[in-house]
Design a protein around this motif. Structure first.
Motif, PDB file in Angstrom:
ATOM      1  N   VAL A  64      -7.606   7.014   9.198  1.00  6.13           N
ATOM      2  CA  VAL A  64      -7.856   5.771   8.465  1.00  6.13           C
ATOM      3  C   VAL A  64      -8.211   6.082   7.008  1.00  6.13           C
ATOM      4  O   VAL A  64      -7.729   5.421   6.080  1.00  6.13           O
ATOM      5  N   VAL A  65      -9.040   7.094   6.821  1.00  7.52           N
ATOM      6  CA  VAL A  65      -9.385   7.515   5.457  1.00  7.52           C
ATOM      7  C   VAL A  65      -8.120   7.944   4.714  1.00  7.52           C
ATOM      8  O   VAL A  65      -7.906   7.594   3.549  1.00  7.52           O
ATOM      9  N   LEU A  66      -7.263   8.686   5.386  1.00  9.54           N
ATOM     10  CA  LEU A  66      -5.996   9.113   4.788  1.00  9.54           C
ATOM     11  C   LEU A  66      -5.134   7.906   4.421  1.00  9.54           C
ATOM     12  O   LEU A  66      -4.560   7.855   3.328  1.00  9.54           O
ATOM     13  N   GLY A  67      -5.051   6.933   5.332  1.00  6.00           N
ATOM     14  CA  GLY A  67      -4.252   5.744   5.056  1.00  6.00           C
ATOM     15  C   GLY A  67      -4.748   4.983   3.838  1.00  6.00           C
ATOM     16  O   GLY A  67      -3.954   4.470   3.039  1.00  6.00           O
ATOM     17  N   LEU A  68      -6.058   4.907   3.666  1.00  7.43           N
ATOM     18  CA  LEU A  68      -6.627   4.222   2.503  1.00  7.43           C
ATOM     19  C   LEU A  68      -6.262   4.944   1.212  1.00  7.43           C
ATOM     20  O   LEU A  68      -5.928   4.319   0.205  1.00  7.43           O
ATOM     21  N   VAL A  69      -6.303   6.269   1.239  1.00  2.67           N
ATOM     22  CA  VAL A  69      -5.978   7.055   0.052  1.00  2.67           C
ATOM     23  C   VAL A  69      -4.499   6.927  -0.309  1.00  2.67           C
ATOM     24  O   VAL A  69      -4.135   6.763  -1.480  1.00  2.67           O
ATOM     25  N   LYS A  70      -3.643   6.979   0.703  1.00  2.00           N
ATOM     26  CA  LYS A  70      -2.207   6.995   0.460  1.00  2.00           C
ATOM     27  C   LYS A  70      -1.612   5.607   0.194  1.00  2.00           C
ATOM     28  O   LYS A  70      -0.609   5.483  -0.503  1.00  2.00           O
ATOM     29  N   ASN A  71      -2.256   4.559   0.736  1.00  4.95           N
ATOM     30  CA  ASN A  71      -1.622   3.234   0.699  1.00  4.95           C
ATOM     31  C   ASN A  71      -2.376   2.166  -0.066  1.00  4.95           C
ATOM     32  O   ASN A  71      -1.860   1.065  -0.232  1.00  4.95           O
ATOM     33  N   CYS A  72      -3.590   2.455  -0.521  1.00  2.23           N
ATOM     34  CA  CYS A  72      -4.379   1.433  -1.211  1.00  2.23           C
ATOM     35  C   CYS A  72      -4.667   1.861  -2.642  1.00  2.23           C
ATOM     36  O   CYS A  72      -5.780   2.302  -2.958  1.00  2.23           O
ATOM     37  N   LYS A  73      -3.670   1.753  -3.471  1.00  2.37           N
ATOM     38  CA  LYS A  73      -3.858   2.148  -4.866  1.00  2.37           C
ATOM     39  C   LYS A  73      -4.664   1.105  -5.638  1.00  2.37           C
ATOM     40  O   LYS A  73      -5.258   1.382  -6.665  1.00  2.37           O
ATOM     41  N   SER A  74      -4.700  -0.113  -5.096  1.00  8.34           N
ATOM     42  CA  SER A  74      -5.493  -1.173  -5.727  1.00  8.34           C
ATOM     43  C   SER A  74      -6.931  -1.101  -5.250  1.00  8.34           C
ATOM     44  O   SER A  74      -7.204  -1.032  -4.051  1.00  8.34           O
ATOM     45  N   ASN A  75      -7.858  -1.107  -6.173  1.00  4.47           N
ATOM     46  CA  ASN A  75      -9.274  -1.031  -5.815  1.00  4.47           C
ATOM     47  C   ASN A  75      -9.778  -2.284  -5.110  1.00  4.47           C
ATOM     48  O   ASN A  75     -10.845  -2.279  -4.504  1.00  4.47           O
ATOM     49  N   ASP A  76      -9.002  -3.377  -5.186  1.00  5.59           N
ATOM     50  CA  ASP A  76      -9.426  -4.632  -4.573  1.00  5.59           C
ATOM     51  C   ASP A  76      -9.524  -4.532  -3.055  1.00  5.59           C
ATOM     52  O   ASP A  76     -10.246  -5.296  -2.418  1.00  5.59           O
ATOM     53  N   SER A  77      -8.777  -3.596  -2.467  1.00  2.00           N
ATOM     54  CA  SER A  77      -8.729  -3.483  -1.008  1.00  2.00           C
ATOM     55  C   SER A  77     -10.096  -3.219  -0.403  1.00  2.00           C
ATOM     56  O   SER A  77     -10.407  -3.701   0.684  1.00  2.00           O
ATOM     57  N   LEU A  78     -10.931  -2.462  -1.098  1.00  2.00           N
ATOM     58  CA  LEU A  78     -12.238  -2.095  -0.565  1.00  2.00           C
ATOM     59  C   LEU A  78     -13.376  -2.580  -1.464  1.00  2.00           C
ATOM     60  O   LEU A  78     -14.447  -1.969  -1.498  1.00  2.00           O
ATOM     61  N   SER A  79     -13.165  -3.667  -2.141  1.00  2.00           N
ATOM     62  CA  SER A  79     -14.149  -4.133  -3.126  1.00  2.00           C
ATOM     63  C   SER A  79     -15.505  -4.459  -2.501  1.00  2.00           C
ATOM     64  O   SER A  79     -16.547  -4.309  -3.150  1.00  2.00           O
ATOM     65  N   SER A  80     -15.511  -4.884  -1.222  1.00  2.00           N
ATOM     66  CA  SER A  80     -16.785  -5.240  -0.583  1.00  2.00           C
ATOM     67  C   SER A  80     -17.426  -4.072   0.157  1.00  2.00           C
ATOM     68  O   SER A  80     -18.597  -4.136   0.546  1.00  2.00           O
ATOM     69  N   VAL A  81     -16.680  -3.011   0.354  1.00  2.00           N
ATOM     70  CA  VAL A  81     -17.154  -1.889   1.183  1.00  2.00           C
ATOM     71  C   VAL A  81     -18.085  -0.979   0.384  1.00  2.00           C
ATOM     72  O   VAL A  81     -17.798  -0.634  -0.769  1.00  2.00           O
ATOM     73  N   ARG A  82     -19.195  -0.591   1.007  1.00  2.00           N
ATOM     74  CA  ARG A  82     -20.115   0.326   0.344  1.00  2.00           C
ATOM     75  C   ARG A  82     -20.261   1.657   1.071  1.00  2.00           C
ATOM     76  O   ARG A  82     -20.696   2.645   0.493  1.00  2.00           O
ATOM     77  N   ARG A  83     -19.850   1.708   2.360  1.00  2.00           N
ATOM     78  CA  ARG A  83     -19.969   2.961   3.087  1.00  2.00           C
ATOM     79  C   ARG A  83     -18.908   3.071   4.177  1.00  2.00           C
ATOM     80  O   ARG A  83     -18.601   2.095   4.863  1.00  2.00           O
ATOM     81  N   ILE A  84     -18.358   4.277   4.319  1.00  2.00           N
ATOM     82  CA  ILE A  84     -17.448   4.598   5.419  1.00  2.00           C
ATOM     83  C   ILE A  84     -17.947   5.869   6.085  1.00  2.00           C
ATOM     84  O   ILE A  84     -18.240   6.861   5.419  1.00  2.00           O
ATOM     85  N   ALA A  98     -10.442  13.331  -2.536  1.00  2.00           N
ATOM     86  CA  ALA A  98      -9.430  12.361  -2.963  1.00  2.00           C
ATOM     87  C   ALA A  98      -9.910  10.934  -2.746  1.00  2.00           C
ATOM     88  O   ALA A  98      -9.695  10.050  -3.589  1.00  2.00           O
ATOM     89  N   PHE A  99     -10.581  10.695  -1.619  1.00  2.00           N
ATOM     90  CA  PHE A  99     -11.107   9.357  -1.337  1.00  2.00           C
ATOM     91  C   PHE A  99     -12.170   8.968  -2.362  1.00  2.00           C
ATOM     92  O   PHE A  99     -12.155   7.852  -2.902  1.00  2.00           O
ATOM     93  N   ARG A 100     -13.092   9.869  -2.643  1.00  2.00           N
ATOM     94  CA  ARG A 100     -14.167   9.565  -3.598  1.00  2.00           C
ATOM     95  C   ARG A 100     -13.622   9.321  -4.999  1.00  2.00           C
ATOM     96  O   ARG A 100     -14.140   8.482  -5.734  1.00  2.00           O
ATOM     97  N   ALA A 101     -12.581  10.041  -5.362  1.00  2.00           N
ATOM     98  CA  ALA A 101     -11.986   9.844  -6.685  1.00  2.00           C
ATOM     99  C   ALA A 101     -11.327   8.476  -6.793  1.00  2.00           C
ATOM    100  O   ALA A 101     -11.367   7.836  -7.846  1.00  2.00           O
TER     101      ALA A 101
END
Length: 329
Positions: A64-84, A98-101
């Motif tokens: 799932v972390v990989l999918g977020l990095v590879k497929n969510c180039k828009s920061n809006d996707s996780l705008s409400s998220v504070r922790r994974i 890569a995820f933190r960047a």
């Protein structure tokens, strides 16, 4: 109260897995924390749920972390998220960074545990610590003891030396129901659980998991960890997912060094419209690893088979290795 007491959690980890059972079935329910449950995991539905329900906290797995990095180039996707949080399989240093960047405002904490320990055995208590030690699973929870054991001598190893992780604590299982042979092979007479995971501790007592012992590729007298090569492959911009398995050549003409035994082979999911070739993948890895770790075979595939908990189903891929038309070095 914890900093998560007012969070909205998203749950898609199956409850039949110890991760989902303890985290969602017991933990959050007992604390009265708001949880949004998905009937089954779907990446796009997960993104919709995050936005609709303003999800703050996600218990995830490395795919799932990989999918977020590879497929969510828009920061809006996780705008409400504070922790994974991440568990069930190793989260590599490269993927963590890569995820933190890409999502610098989201905390990312990896933990370690297994069914036989009834859940987590190591965690990070702060994001600062997790950020300073990417690739680590954190430190032992209170009441747990651990040691890293040399698989040949049975002796405990010092920091930074890789061996099999053994755990001891009050939540370690009593045994496998109706299987005394498996129990005897997994628990020693002093109550130490032989996890089957290859790892090491650093000088600060932080745990790093390398791979499953049984999944190590034995090549030319060396042991190669598939997870290390997979992390490297995933750093390629045109590779969406990857899995590395041991491959044993059948005929002498198939590969030039038959006597080497198992050979690292990669199944790769490449980006849509990518012109990436087998040879480019092989050279990408070869330029960054020792000769014995080189990927010698590559096959492109539409999707990497994984369990509901996010673990690569390597046995399914191994069954495909007899197919023709494999790229070779």
């Amino acid at each position: 109260e914890t900093s998560s007491v007012n969070d909205v959690f998203l749950g898609f980890i199956p409850f039949f897995h110890i991760y989902g059972l303890v985290f969602f079935g017991y933990g959050l329910s007992c604390c009265g924390i708001t949880t949004v449950l998905m009937q089954r995991f779907d990446f796009q539905e997960m993104l919709k749920a995050i936005q609709v329900h303003k999800v703050n906290n996600i218990a995830a797995v490395p795919p799932v972390v990989l999918g977020l990095v590879k497929n969510c180039k828009s920061n809006d996707s996780l705008s409400s998220v504070r922790r994974i949080g991440s568990g069930a399989a190793p989260l590599s240093k490269e993927l963590s960074e890569a995820f933190r960047a890409q999502f610098p405002w989201v905390e990312l904490r990896q933990g370690y545990g297994l069914t036989e320990s009834c859940g987590a055995a190591t965690v990070f208590v702060s994001d600062e610590m997790a950020k300073a030690h990417p690739g680590s699973c954190g430190s032992l929870l209170p009441t747990f003891s651990a040691k890293v054991v040399d698989m040949e001598t049975g002796l405990a190893l010092p920091p930074y030396k890789e061996g099999e992780l053994w755990l001891k604590g009050p939540t370690i299982m009593k045994g496998y129901l109706g299987n005394e042979e498996a129990t005897a092979a997994t628990l020693d007479k002093d109550g130490w659980l032989k996890t089957g995971d290859l790892g090491y501790f650093d000088e600060d007592g932080l745990l790093y998991i390398v791979d499953r012992v049984k999944e190590l590729i034995k090549h030319n007298g060396y042991q190669v960890a598939p997870a290390e090569l997979e992390a490297l492959l995933l750093s390629h911009p045109n590779i969406l997912d990857a899995a590395v398995i041991p491959w044993v050549p059948i005929t002498m003409e198939v590969v030039e060094d038959e006597e080497s035994g198992q050979i690292p082979m990669a199944y790769v999911v490449k980006a849509v419209d990518s012109e990436l070739t087998h040879e480019q993948v092989i050279q990408f890895v070869a330029a960054q690893v020792a000769p014995y770790k080189k990927v010698r075979r590559v096959e492109f595939i539409d999707v990497i088979p994984k369990s509901a908990a996010g673990k690569i189903l390597r046995k399914q891929l191994i069954l495909q290795t007899q197919r023709p038309n494999l790229s070779k070095l």
